[in-house]
Write a protein that holds these residues in place. Structure first.
Motif, PDB file in Angstrom:
ATOM      1  N   ARG A  29       0.844  -1.196   0.000  1.00  0.00           N
ATOM      2  CA  ARG A  29       0.000   0.000   0.000  1.00  0.00           C
ATOM      3  C   ARG A  29       0.879   1.245   0.000  1.00  0.00           C
ATOM      4  NH1 ARG A  29      -5.244   1.134   1.470  1.00  0.00           N
ATOM      5  NH2 ARG A  29      -5.609  -0.845   0.412  1.00  0.00           N
ATOM      6  N   TYR A  30       0.698   2.108  -0.988  1.00  0.00           N
ATOM      7  CA  TYR A  30       1.454   3.354  -1.036  1.00  0.00           C
ATOM      8  C   TYR A  30       0.502   4.527  -0.870  1.00  0.00           C
ATOM      9  CZ  TYR A  30      -0.296   3.996  -5.779  1.00  0.00           C
ATOM     10  OH  TYR A  30      -1.100   4.158  -6.845  1.00  0.00           O
ATOM     11  N   MET A  31       1.075   5.670  -0.575  1.00  0.00           N
ATOM     12  CA  MET A  31       0.255   6.865  -0.388  1.00  0.00           C
ATOM     13  C   MET A  31       0.981   8.039  -1.037  1.00  0.00           C
ATOM     14  SD  MET A  31      -1.267   8.404   3.194  1.00  0.00           S
ATOM     15  CE  MET A  31      -2.366   7.015   3.469  1.00  0.00           C
ATOM     16  N   ARG A  32       0.266   8.767  -1.870  1.00  0.00           N
ATOM     17  CA  ARG A  32       0.901   9.932  -2.495  1.00  0.00           C
ATOM     18  C   ARG A  32       1.256  10.966  -1.431  1.00  0.00           C
ATOM     19  NH1 ARG A  32      -3.507   9.319  -5.867  1.00  0.00           N
ATOM     20  NH2 ARG A  32      -4.412  11.243  -5.051  1.00  0.00           N
ATOM     21  N   LYS A  33       2.271  11.833  -1.745  1.00  0.00           N
ATOM     22  CA  LYS A  33       2.765  12.788  -0.755  1.00  0.00           C
ATOM     23  C   LYS A  33       1.660  13.708  -0.245  1.00  0.00           C
ATOM     24  CE  LYS A  33       6.294  16.254   0.215  1.00  0.00           C
ATOM     25  NZ  LYS A  33       5.355  17.120   0.909  1.00  0.00           N
ATOM     26  N   GLU A  34       0.799  14.179  -1.171  1.00  0.00           N
ATOM     27  CA  GLU A  34      -0.263  15.092  -0.722  1.00  0.00           C
ATOM     28  C   GLU A  34      -1.258  14.371   0.194  1.00  0.00           C
ATOM     29  OE1 GLU A  34       0.533  14.413  -3.799  1.00  0.00           O
ATOM     30  OE2 GLU A  34      -1.214  14.002  -5.086  1.00  0.00           O
ATOM     31  N   GLN A  35      -1.457  13.070  -0.081  1.00  0.00           N
ATOM     32  CA  GLN A  35      -2.343  12.315   0.809  1.00  0.00           C
ATOM     33  C   GLN A  35      -1.699  12.121   2.182  1.00  0.00           C
ATOM     34  OE1 GLN A  35      -2.799   8.869  -1.849  1.00  0.00           O
ATOM     35  NE2 GLN A  35      -5.010   9.226  -1.832  1.00  0.00           N
ATOM     36  N   TYR A  36      -0.400  11.810   2.170  1.00  0.00           N
ATOM     37  CA  TYR A  36       0.288  11.605   3.439  1.00  0.00           C
ATOM     38  C   TYR A  36       0.323  12.912   4.245  1.00  0.00           C
ATOM     39  CZ  TYR A  36       3.829  10.421   6.869  1.00  0.00           C
ATOM     40  OH  TYR A  36       4.485  10.213   8.062  1.00  0.00           O
TER      41      TYR A  36
END
Length: 306
Positions: A29-36
């Protein structure tokens, strides 16, 4: 699967320092920087995690391994939290079960109904709460395309109806369907005589207005409900003369039983009594087995005779 993997989990809530947890080395599972960044901002605002990560206590190596919630644990560290609540599995877990738990937490999730999601999102008047919700630009673009009126019945059950044509009608029906397919792209099509077109539209418009519904299928369902309530009116003046009590026209013509009983159904206890009576009449030979409806005629005649 080993015997130890068959045992149910026995997790317990614990308060730990997020810095003391061992993060996943491999996380699908990855998360884009803006989401993080949004997640970190939300954790800072809340001052805590509002959903609990799943952790496995690896006793042999004296470490607590995050199985689900890697990003939440990292966000809590970046948000400056000194302690968080986690759910800790204390028992022995095989590597396969650890991976299975990790993947299942990532994969098994529900889906949002777009109409309901849009309705909830529009309740958020404050810009900050809208940002907190975490919906990204792609989701917002999709919501902008949602037609609430058309999707209001998104959770209703739908049925597929199959139409069967007699041989002499088939060619004409196929030609009509081909012409309709050229004009309109749709999953299903209904054909009706032009003479019925205006009356059908009027009935739908009246139903739309009376019940404030925007879906054609729902409007048709309401029309059918009204029809069911007036089944008995299909009898008088069509095949039955209420003044003389005699049939109109051919006395042996077949008529729908619903027009006599004014219903298509009855309570189960009443149906059971009627079924026992009919079965008994058939067994005694008073009613032919292939004409069980004659039981109603026989019982009614006895009743009228007193």
């Amino acid at each position: 699967m080993s015997d130890v993997d068959e045992l149910p989990l026995d997790p317990r809530l614990m308060t730990v320092r997020p810095q003391d947890l061992t993060l996943l080395e491999v996380n699908a599972r990855y998360m884009r920087k803006e989401q993080y960044d949004r997640l970190v901002a939300n954790v800072k605002r809340d001052g805590c995690l509002t959903s609990v990560p799943l952790v496995w206590h690896d006793v042999a190596n004296d470490r607590k391994v995050v199985l689900s919630g890697n990003h939440r644990v990292m966000a809590s560290i970046d948000a400056g939290l000194t302690e968080i609540t986690v759910m800790v599995v204390q028992q022995q877990l095989s590597r396969a079960r650890q991976v299975a738990l990790q993947l299942s937490h990532n994969a098994i999730a529900g889906e949002d109904d777009p109409a309901t999601l849009k309705q909830l999102y529009e309740e958020l008047d404050d810009v900050d709460w809208r940002a907190y919700s975490g919906l990204d630009d792609k989701q917002l673009d999709l919501l902008a395309q949602v037609d609430l009126e058309g999707l209001a019945e998104a959770n209703l059950d739908f049925a597929t109806i199959q139409l069967v044509f007699l041989p002499h009608e088939l060619d004409a029906a196929r030609t009509s369907f081909d012409e309709a397919r050229k004009l309109v792209q749709a999953d299903g099509r209904w054909l009706a005589g032009y003479v019925d077109y205006e009356a059908t539209l009027d009935a739908l418009a009246t139903t739309h207005g009376a019940h404030n519904v925007g879906n054609v299928a729902t409007a048709l369902g309401l029309i059918l409900t009204v029809f069911e309530r007036h089944l008995g009116e299909l009898r008088d003046g069509v095949w039955y003369d209420p003044e003389t009590g005699e049939p109109i026209g051919n006395a042996h013509r077949l008529v729908p039983i619903e027009t006599v009983l004014e219903t298509r159904s009855m309570p189960a206890d009443a149906a059971a009594v009627l079924t026992r009576a009919v079965d008994q009449l058939v067994r005694k030979g008073d009613v032919p087995a292939d004409q069980r409806w004659r039981a109603l005629e026989l019982l009614a005649a006895d009743y009228l005779a007193g």
